[in-house]
Design an enzyme around this catalytic site. Sequence first.
Site, short mmCIF file in Angstrom:
data_model
loop_
_atom_site.label_atom_id
_atom_site.label_comp_id
_atom_site.label_asym_id
_atom_site.label_seq_id
_atom_site.Cartn_x
_atom_site.Cartn_y
_atom_site.Cartn_z
N LYS A 193 68.81 13.59 68.73
CA LYS A 193 68.37 14.70 69.58
C LYS A 193 69.59 15.45 70.10
CE LYS A 193 65.21 15.32 73.56
NZ LYS A 193 64.28 14.59 74.46
N SER A 237 59.66 16.20 74.63
CA SER A 237 60.68 17.16 74.25
C SER A 237 61.44 16.77 72.98
CB SER A 237 61.66 17.34 75.40
OG SER A 237 62.33 16.13 75.69
N SER A 253 58.99 11.76 76.52
CA SER A 253 59.52 12.63 75.46
C SER A 253 59.82 11.95 74.13
CB SER A 253 60.78 13.34 75.94
OG SER A 253 60.41 14.46 76.69
N1 GLN Z 1 57.22 16.47 79.43
C1 GLN Z 1 57.93 15.81 80.48
C2 GLN Z 1 58.77 16.82 81.24
O1 GLN Z 1 58.73 17.95 80.89
C3 GLN Z 1 58.77 14.70 79.95
C4 GLN Z 1 60.02 15.16 79.34
C5 GLN Z 1 60.93 14.07 78.93
O2 GLN Z 1 60.57 12.90 78.85
N2 GLN Z 1 62.18 14.46 78.70
O3 GLN Z 1 59.43 16.51 82.16
#
Ligand code: GLN
Length: 487
Positions: A80, A155, A179
């Site tokens: 990532k 994400s 994510s």
């Molecule tokens: N969707 C969640 C957020 O926007 C989790 C994101 C993540 O785990 N980086 O915070």
Amino acid sequence: MTDLHQLSATALARLVRSGEVRARDVVRSFLDRIDRLDPDYHAFLDHRGGRALADADAVDTARARGADLGPLAGVPIAWKDNLVLRGEVTSAGSRMLDGFRSPYTATCLQRLTAAGAILLGRTNMDEFGMGSSTENSAYGPTRNPWRPDCVPGGSSGGSAAAVAAALCPLALGSDTGGSVRQPAALCGVVGLKPSYGRVSRFGLIAYASSLDCVGALARSVEDLALWLRVAAGVDDADPTSVAAPLPGLEPDHRDDLRGVRIGVPWELNGPGLEDEVAASTQAAIDALRGLGAEIVECSLPRVAYAVPTYYLIAMAEAASNLARYDGVRYGARSSGARRCEEMTTVSRSRGFGVETQLRILLGTFGLSIGYQQEYYGKATRVRELLRADFRQVFGQCDLLLSPTSPVAAFPLGSRVDDPLAMYLCDALTVPASLAGLPALSQPCGFTTDGRPIGLQWMAPPLREDLLLQVAHVFERQTDHHQRRALS
Ligand code: GLN
């Protein structure tokens, strides 16, 4: 040999180590596939091309010399875009870090290369990890390989799409509130978020430091166990990393689940689920009972507060972490400002996307004098109550089960104007994040129109062994993970 791209990381490492396949041929086949297919999906932001081939040659040369190759020898791995690699661009999906080259390497990437893995390329993500669809990337969205009109989740959507499209066997992600698990579910692959502290965060660009975890995505549970053995362990550079021993991760190839108590918290297994998600989860529960597991109905009374608690904490920590992007030390600096303060304002307004700015503003408010106790302080207290709920429930059962996401992959653009609808995608994943628990998502079915559905396992802190063992039995006894998005 054809179809190298469909093999698991475990199988590829075995072939390279035994000399049946050259690491160069493995890497070449994935690079060709990325060049051919990724323009349609945009899972990758870039790949290392010739440098990855040179790294593969080094593995092949070491083998020819008779050197002992590592457990991931020749396995191409994507990462990532929020994990830094020395000398290479890392942007965390943001314009703010456009063109930023890191002076050092993340521990989790260093451990991969030390184990013989080949770093293949960087995957797309929501800006700084903020999102559930990868639509918040400054570099354009990623498409779901099962349904290109749908999101891959987020994400870590680029990593999930890359594994689902067989553009790499294994990819790293990060999981702050879901994510790794949620995109794994939406893309029909397996995703592991280890316990908080199990894998070093050194070199992971911070979003919310008390929640951030490095995780991984693959097409089998066995591959995630292989990765965790390499990645886990204390790191002097990350004071929150833990030195706890990693109990036996070798899948023990048992065929049943007799003696395993699986808790099904009703709050996470009914309200707000799409019908087909609820039906697949129920079918999984029936299958687990058929394998001899004891199904325990239970409750997490405070879990209803998990989403607001998570977002208050995550936004507050994000506002604080993102204060460092001032246009002076990192990345983008907007020109034309006459004073220092103006330069910072303009750089931040242009460098950050809309969702990131929204979160910085809300997070700053939640930490401001007069409101801190009301918002951030209260959220940290609720977090403790939620941890207590988990401790209590783990007295009655060994693991917990729920769907990973209340919804299957949704059409691109369908939720971008409704942040609350987007935040509710995380309702089932944020509880484990707040409590620091290890959790895993694995395929458990498909909607009638062919979108994957994921099942989530949660275990007590540092019990990744339980997660991997039980998920491995479920995987061996079902065939959901065998379907492929692309041939
Ligand atoms: N969707 C969640 C957020 O926007 C989790 C994101 C993540 O785990 N980086 O915070």
